[in-house]
Write an enzyme that holds these catalytic residues in place. Structure first.
Site, PDB file in Angstrom:
ATOM      1  N   LYS A  77      13.926  -9.413 -19.919  1.00 46.61           N
ATOM      2  CA  LYS A  77      14.085  -8.590 -18.722  1.00 46.61           C
ATOM      3  C   LYS A  77      14.809  -7.288 -19.042  1.00 46.61           C
ATOM      4  CE  LYS A  77      12.688  -9.751 -15.283  1.00 46.61           C
ATOM      5  NZ  LYS A  77      11.332  -9.591 -14.725  1.00 46.61           N
ATOM      6  N   HIS A 132       8.400  -2.676 -17.677  1.00 43.97           N
ATOM      7  CA  HIS A 132       7.982  -2.226 -16.342  1.00 43.97           C
ATOM      8  C   HIS A 132       8.200  -0.720 -16.175  1.00 43.97           C
ATOM      9  CE1 HIS A 132       7.481  -6.397 -15.377  1.00 43.97           C
ATOM     10  NE2 HIS A 132       8.762  -6.657 -15.538  1.00 43.97           N
ATOM     11  N   THR A 189     -11.751 -10.349  -3.152  1.00 48.55           N
ATOM     12  CA  THR A 189     -10.888  -9.192  -2.891  1.00 48.55           C
ATOM     13  C   THR A 189     -11.654  -7.877  -2.960  1.00 48.55           C
ATOM     14  OG1 THR A 189     -10.222  -9.148  -5.237  1.00 48.55           O
ATOM     15  CG2 THR A 189      -8.802 -10.340  -3.688  1.00 48.55           C
ATOM     16  N   ASP A 193      11.380 -11.733  -9.026  1.00 47.52           N
ATOM     17  CA  ASP A 193      10.680 -11.205 -10.192  1.00 47.52           C
ATOM     18  C   ASP A 193      11.022 -11.899 -11.510  1.00 47.52           C
ATOM     19  OD1 ASP A 193      13.196 -10.197 -10.618  1.00 47.52           O
ATOM     20  OD2 ASP A 193      12.603  -8.100 -10.760  1.00 47.52           O
TER      21      ASP A 193
END
Length: 358
Positions: free
Chosen positions: A79, A99, A218, A305
């Site tokens: 992370k 990210h 979708t 998350d």
């Protein structure tokens, strides 16, 4: 610079992160292949430091990588790195989930730290094979836990703060609340992917038969059908913007039966977010947030998350088994997986410097 690959596995700054990118067993296999591994002490990692030492790894103090890791070491984590106005420039090559490539909050600052220090981000999310498939992912366990939490909250059985457990204990809790003829309807979006399969398995363990949507459903989304479910678990991760699955207008739609959304993907603050109905993730302390309050038609959100950290042994063991062979290939000249990751980083940096770059 040594020809020997040196991995420096850091302590995770996030207090709720229990996983490790490498288990002691897989670390030992890499050491036997000639890779040098240093493991930082961590009081929260699910695997004891002594097990890594027994496997042949060197050890180091907590959070010592910035000062003590050699410049040519790969700093391995999961992370986010510690951030803030005094955060140092990054001179190492870091392997973790950064990210930082889809415009997320803090992405610009993070990439600037790498360029300032001369390091590089080899983002685990972008370790892919020639067909674009990720070679190592926590997806299955993220989906499993995300769906499990949704069911437990819906049944009034979710206790807080959340605490790590193991799959047998979680499965027993899910099964104990199952009742014949339960009318609860659950929808999994992205059901054919790793996360989607995990979510469907958890719902099945809980005695539910989920509706399974993937690309076909979708592409031409039936919004009324989506809103007609009790629970929705989103497991779709996209790297390009697509029409959202749920909008703020949908929250006030009089047809809405939907009362709980579990967003496994948590692509919040990104242009690729398919659920732009919230702007902040939830936490282990407060895992559920109301999107619409009130006794008549409430709508709750779960958006954690680091879901797999709630099943740290199972999740880390599965991920490590996939990642370890890729780490062994770090020594291979021009290995495609790592070259693609480095190219993605360099492209992101160029795009930050020149928005016209694609």
């Amino acid at each position: 610079m040594s020809d020997t690959i040196h991995l420096w596995m850091r302590h995770e700054a996030r207090a709720t992160e229990r996983r490790a990118p490498l288990t002691p067993e897989d670390a030992g296999r890499l050491v036997a292949e000639g890779i040098r591994i240093t493991v930082e002490e961590s009081d929260q990692r699910v695997f004891p430091l002594a097990d890594y030492a027994a496997a042949g790894c060197a050890t180091a103090p907590t959070a010592s990588w910035h000062e003590q890791a050699p410049d040519d070491a790969y700093v391995l984590g999961l992370k986010e790195l510690p951030a803030g106005p005094d955060a140092p420039a990054l001179r190492h090559r870091h392997i973790y989930f950064g990210h930082a490539y889809k415009g997320q909050s803090g992405a610009r600052e993070l990439l600037a730290r790498f360029t300032a220090g001369g390091g590089a981000l080899l983002d685990m999310e972008y370790l892919t094979d020639g067909a674009g498939r990720r070679v190592a992912a926590f997806g299955y366990w993220a989906g499993y836990v995300g769906a499990a939490l949704a069911v437990l909250h819906h049944r009034g059985a979710l206790t807080t703060p959340l605490r790590p457990t193991d799959r047998p204990a979680l499965d027993a809790l899910l099964a104990s609340g199952a009742t014949p003829g339960d009318p609860t309807t659950a929808l999994v979006i992205g059901a054919l992917g790793r996360s989607g399969r995990g979510a469907c398995d958890a719902l099945t363990t809980a005695g539910l038969d989920p509706t399974r949507w993937d690309l076909a459903e979708t592409h031409d989304l039936d919004r009324a059908a989506l809103l007609g479910h009790d629970l929705m678990v989103n497991t779709v991760l996209t790297t390009t913007p697509v029409p959202p699955f749920l909008t703020k207008a949908d929250l006030d739609d009089p047809r809405r039966r939907l009362s709980l959304v579990s967003d496994v993907t948590c692509d919040v603050t990104s242009d690729c977010n398919v659920l732009p109905v919230y702007d902040e993730t939830t936490t282990w302390t407060e895992p559920v947030r109301a999107l619409r309050a009130g006794p008549e038609r409430p709508l709750d959100l779960i958006a954690i998350d680091n879901l797999p950290s709630l099943l740290p042994v199972e999740a880390a063991t599965a991920f490590s088994a996939e990642l370890a062979p890729q780490l062994l290939r770090l020594a291979a000249p021009a290995d495609d997986v790592w070259e693609r990751a480095l190219h993605t980083y360099r492209t992101a940096v160029r795009a930050q410097e020149d928005p016209l770059v694609r």
